[in-house]
Design a protein around this motif. Structure first.
Motif, mmCIF file in Angstrom:
data_model
loop_
_atom_site.group_PDB
_atom_site.id
_atom_site.type_symbol
_atom_site.label_atom_id
_atom_site.label_comp_id
_atom_site.label_asym_id
_atom_site.label_seq_id
_atom_site.Cartn_x
_atom_site.Cartn_y
_atom_site.Cartn_z
ATOM 1 N N UNK A 183 0.899 -1.271 0.060
ATOM 2 C CA UNK A 183 0.140 -0.219 0.066
ATOM 3 C C UNK A 183 1.013 1.425 -0.041
ATOM 4 N N UNK A 184 0.237 2.568 -0.325
ATOM 5 C CA UNK A 184 1.022 3.614 -0.223
ATOM 6 C C UNK A 184 1.485 4.279 0.975
ATOM 7 N N UNK A 185 0.931 3.511 2.182
ATOM 8 C CA UNK A 185 1.293 3.974 3.561
ATOM 9 C C UNK A 185 2.157 3.200 4.111
ATOM 10 N N UNK A 186 2.790 2.219 3.225
ATOM 11 C CA UNK A 186 3.827 1.240 3.906
ATOM 12 C C UNK A 186 3.216 -0.004 4.707
ATOM 13 N N UNK A 187 1.918 -0.319 4.609
ATOM 14 C CA UNK A 187 1.444 -1.416 5.174
ATOM 15 C C UNK A 187 1.312 -2.956 4.113
ATOM 16 N N UNK A 188 1.348 -3.783 4.869
ATOM 17 C CA UNK A 188 1.311 -4.918 3.856
ATOM 18 C C UNK A 188 0.337 -5.990 4.341
ATOM 19 N N UNK A 189 -0.533 -6.298 3.591
ATOM 20 C CA UNK A 189 -1.772 -7.097 3.949
ATOM 21 C C UNK A 189 -1.500 -8.597 3.190
ATOM 22 N N UNK A 190 -1.690 -9.653 4.004
ATOM 23 C CA UNK A 190 -1.523 -10.904 3.564
ATOM 24 C C UNK A 190 -2.877 -11.649 3.533
ATOM 25 N N UNK A 191 -3.144 -12.341 2.437
ATOM 26 C CA UNK A 191 -4.424 -13.045 1.952
ATOM 27 C C UNK A 191 -4.244 -14.330 1.907
ATOM 28 N N UNK A 192 -5.087 -15.159 2.608
ATOM 29 C CA UNK A 192 -5.171 -16.735 2.443
ATOM 30 C C UNK A 192 -5.939 -17.056 1.254
ATOM 31 N N UNK A 193 -5.457 -17.661 0.220
ATOM 32 C CA UNK A 193 -6.068 -17.975 -0.884
ATOM 33 C C UNK A 193 -7.006 -18.947 -0.739
ATOM 34 N N UNK A 194 -6.674 -19.890 0.001
ATOM 35 C CA UNK A 194 -7.596 -21.319 0.346
ATOM 36 C C UNK A 194 -8.900 -20.980 1.066
ATOM 37 N N UNK A 195 -8.869 -20.091 2.290
ATOM 38 C CA UNK A 195 -9.980 -19.636 2.720
ATOM 39 C C UNK A 195 -10.573 -18.294 2.294
ATOM 40 N N UNK A 196 -9.908 -17.731 1.225
ATOM 41 C CA UNK A 196 -10.522 -16.436 0.902
ATOM 42 C C UNK A 196 -10.838 -15.270 1.793
ATOM 43 N N UNK A 197 -9.758 -15.305 2.683
ATOM 44 C CA UNK A 197 -9.913 -13.982 3.536
ATOM 45 C C UNK A 197 -8.256 -13.661 4.032
#
Length: 868
Positions: free
Chosen positions: A248-262
């Motif tokens: 993201x532009x503010x320096x955060x990173x999001x990790x998404x679980x592709x099996x559970x779609x969340x």
């Protein structure tokens, strides 16, 4: 008028630069079986191994790199509208010129590379031939290309994303549009290939991530983050965890679980600026990220909940430095305070020795809980600091004052953290006024005490070990105006303070009594003390510089020439030079004994801080709106540099700031030749070398030397030159050869008639001590000489005394002559008469020399006790 030759300082290299806004690239080296990371740092490419060891830097380009890409063989970098290809991470081997606007997208494509500029022109280049294979012009209002991807297993095909939201799949070989995707009505910011074939992740400006199947034009998953546009996407592969990471532009990173779609977890404040690039290492639970905050980080996912922690990092300042100073006496560490609030130490030897002392905080525990973005306990940036190494292993050795803040902090270099003490006056311990703040600070050479000046004119002294207040200079305050500088001498005898009202005062360190006060010609903006020599440099608000001797307490030098505010000053180790920087973008070197300007050069950005190495080999500078610390080598240590005063009409030249790779005027480009084109060149070179080295005539057999090599008469053995030999040997013996007269003896005989003694004197000066004694012994009748030759020798000594040169040499010759022939000299009237003349000459010469010696001694005594 420009001075011929190079200046006193030469650009060396830059410290503290690791990353920029350009996304990094990850390459796999098949032979080494290792991954290599390449980042764009200004005009150069830095290459790191997988464990973040610095490997190499590429050729310096004329401008900053704006785009970066790589395949298995080459690294592609562009600046403005020019594209270059680097081999072995170093040499520029190909250059592609054809764009008319700045390139902002790159994509390697087999034997080709695709580039897109901001005018919406796409060019497919043949890598080896450096020719355009295909040029495509898109209509910017309807389809402005914003993302580029080569889908896996899609032969000759590229996927283009647009600012209008639509996607297009093109066949590059046939130049045909295969399919148009309507999109989602939002601009596409990034495209990333998923581990599954036909599946692509599409990042949108709204923060949505669309996992789309481009074969069936079907959306498989949809995610959204609340931190703005998607700047980078990467997939974790081959280790059993289907995870997608988004930046993201503010320096955060999001990790998404592709099996559970969340959403699996969030890594907030991974960088203090936008995430420029992120890459999961294939087959490893490792994520590499870089950002415009000048940081490279490797995250490992081995904790509970799938969150990551920093495994390795390379980081510098995320905001420009405000103050730099060498730490210690070996000249290997530079302390740097920055506008980002951190205090860091950069090594001039290797990056692995860099240290970060962290960010100042009122309460460390509360700051850690709130995080970087929401930290209200963080202290303002450091404006001034002082350090000593005397007791840094026992207690804090660094003291710093902060912008607009009354409390000064201590820092521990060994523990690389902020210290335990907060130094502020006792009357402000319960409440903190807004309009009172610390302005200047110094630490004693023993490391026991810190002297702090305030904006109210107060000057306080504190104990560094305990943090206890030890007294104040003056009854209530030392000066009527704000303190512009404080300094303590090397023996803790005097404290020097400078106030904005234009006074400089000398105080007894222990008793706090005022010793002396003098009025300055202008209000000072800062002071700097060279402790070893007792010389104080004073920068004034009228852009002049004064040099004050703390022993006589007088200004002994005044320098003028700057046309802007003087930002900083530094002395060289012996205190002979004062180097100053100003807002007029000049860096000047003043010679204190002569009081002249000896070096001056201009830089693009004004230097806000300067510091000279304790060993005198480097000058370090920090500049306005620049994250790096630049090193300049002192050329006087390894080459001949003119230190003569610069003329009044001297025009300083503009010098390019140092880079990570030396740049001499223009970019150094190394060309690569294929074996087919290299073979004729080798043949031509071999033919040219053979023709050049061909002998002009057949070799001659050397003439055989005689068994007995003939020599010349005399004490010095010399051989007869070949041209002096006669082919026909005579059987008549030459009796002249038997006369053993040396060359010196013959020259003295000739000088009796010519009265020219230069030839025998030069011959005698060329001999060694033992040969000189042999020659003087041979002048007496007992040694084969004569009285006339001895008389000639005495006249030669008289000539030396008359011409007043080689005085000591004449004394040595005469002393040896008297020692060897004293009995003969005392019995010969002619020789006694000549000796009496020499005695008178010696006395007159000595009287003249003694007067010169006394005059020199008087000047030397005055120079020792008086002022420079």
């Amino acid at each position: 008028m420009a001075r011929e030759g190079a200046g006193l300082f030469a650009a060396f290299r830059v410290l503290g630069r690791f990353s920029g806004h350009v996304p990094h690239v990850l390459r796999y080296h098949g032979r080494h079986r290792e991954f290599y990371l390449a980042t764009a740092v200004g005009r150069s490419i830095h290459t790191y191994s997988f464990n973040f060891s610095f490997c190499s830097t590429g050729n310096t380009l004329p401008q900053d790199i704006t785009c970066l890409a790589a395949d298995r063989m080459l690294i592609f970098a562009s600046y403005d509208n020019i594209l270059h290809a680097f081999a072995r991470n170093k040499e520029v081997v190909h250059t592609y010129e054809g764009h008319k606007a700045r390139i902002h997208l790159l994509q390697p494509f087999g034997d080709h590379v695709i580039s897109v500029d901001i005018d919406n022109v796409l060019i497919v280049w043949n890598i080896q031939l450096e020719e355009e294979y295909l040029r495509m012009d898109f209509d910017k209002p309807t389809f402005a290309v914003s993302a580029l991807l080569h889908p896996s297993t899609y032969l000759n095909k590229v996927l283009l994303g647009s600012e209008q939201g639509a996607l297009q799949l093109w066949n590059i070989r046939s130049n045909k549009l295969l399919y148009s995707f309507p999109g989602w009505g939002l601009a596409v910011t990034t495209l990333e290939q998923a581990p599954a074939v036909d599946v692509v992740a599409v990042g949108l400006v709204s923060g949505h991530i669309i996992v789309h199947n481009i074969k069936f034009d079907e959306t498989l998953m949809k995610f959204q983050q609340d931190w703005g546009p998607i700047t980078a996407i990467s997939f974790r592969t081959a280790d059993g965890h289907p995870v997608m990471a988004a930046g993201s532009p503010v320096g955060h990173i999001a990790l998404w679980d592709l099996e559970e779609n969340k959403l699996m977890c969030q890594m907030q404040n991974a960088h203090s600026t936008a995430i420029a690039g992120m890459t999961f290492v294939p087959g490893e639970p490792l994520l590499i990220t870089n950002g415009a905050d000048n940081a490279l980080r490797v995250w490992i996912f081995d904790g509970p909940g799938g969150t990551g922690r920093v495994l390795r990092s390379r980081m510098g300042h995320s905001a420009p430095p405000t103050k730099i100073r060498y730490h210690g006496t070996n000249g290997e560490q530079i302390l740097s305070a920055s506008q980002d609030g951190t205090l860091q130490s950069f090594s001039t030897v290797h990056e692995k020795f860099n240290k970060s002392l962290g960010r100042g905080s009122i309460n460390k525990k509360k700051s850690k809980k709130k995080g970087l973005k929401l930290d209200t306990m963080a202290l303002p940036p450091i404006t001034a600091f002082a350090s000593e190494v005397a007791h840094q292993s026992d207690w804090d050795g660094i003291v710093a004052c902060h912008q607009g803040y009354i409390t000064c902090t201590t820092w521990n270099y060994q523990k690389t953290s902020m210290g335990a003490h907060k130094l502020r006056p006792e009357e402000f311990s319960k409440h903190k006024p807004i309009d009172i703040y610390a302005t200047a600070v110094d630490i004693t050479s023993c490391g026991n005490f810190a002297v702090i000046g305030m904006s109210t004119g107060q000057v306080d002294v504190y104990n560094m070990q305990s943090g206890i207040h030890r007294g104040r200079y003056g009854k209530e305050r030392a000066h009527e105006g704000a303190i512009r500088g404080v300094a303590v001498d090397s023996l803790n005898q005097l404290v020097i303070t400078a106030g904005s009202e234009g006074l400089i005062k000398f105080w007894k360190f222990r008793t706090k009594d005022l010793v002396y006060s003098t009025e300055l010609p202008s209000s000072p903006s800062g002071i700097l003390l060279h402790r070893d020599s007792g010389i104080l440099g004073i920068a004034f608000d009228d852009f002049t510089i004064g040099i004050l001797d703390i022993e006589t307490r007088r200004i002994v030098r005044t320098f003028s020439g700057h046309h802007g505010r003087i930002n900083d000053m530094t002395f060289n180790p012996d205190g002979r030079w004062l180097i100053t920087s100003s807002m007029d973008c000049s860096i000047k070197t003043w010679d204190l004994p002569s009081g002249c300007l000896i070096d001056c050069f201009l830089v693009d950005s004004a230097a806000v801080s300067l510091t000279m190495s304790p060993t005198g080999d480097f000058l370090a500078s920090a500049h306005v709106d620049d994250l790096g610390i630049y090193l300049w080598s002192n050329r006087s240590l390894y080459s001949l540099v003119s230190l003569r005063p610069l003329p009044a009409d001297y025009e300083p030249s503009l010098v390019t700031l140092p880079s990570t790779c030396p740049m001499q005027g223009q970019m150094k480009v190394c060309f690569y030749f294929s074996p087919r084109s290299l073979f004729p060149c080798l043949v031509c070179q071999r033919f040219i070398a053979f023709k050049k080295n061909k002998p002009r005539e057949p070799p001659k057999v050397p003439k055989s030397a005689p068994f007995f090599i003939p020599t010349l008469p005399g004490l010095i053995p010399r051989y007869i030159a070949p041209e002096e030999e006669n082919d026909t040997q005579s059987k008549v013996v030459n009796l002249g050869i038997l006369v053993q007269k040396s060359d010196f003896y013959i020259r003295l005989e000739e000088a009796l008639s010519t009265n020219e003694y230069k030839a025998p004197l030069d011959l005698l000066k060329s001999l060694g001590p033992s040969n000189i004694e042999v020659e003087l012994r041979g002048l007496s009748p007992e040694g084969g000489g004569s009285m006339e030759v001895m008389l000639s020798f005495l006249r030669m000594i008289g000539m030396m005394l008359n011409k007043k040169y080689n005085f000591e040499l004449s004394q040595a010759y005469l002393a040896l002559f008297l020692k060897l022939h004293l009995k003969i000299l005392s019995s010969e009237p002619k020789l006694l008469e000549e000796l009496s003349k020499l005695s008178i000459q010696l006395e007159e010469t000595w009287i003249h020399l003694r007067a010169l010696f006394n005059q020199s001694l008087c000047v030397l005594t005055y120079m020792k006790s008086a002022l420079l």
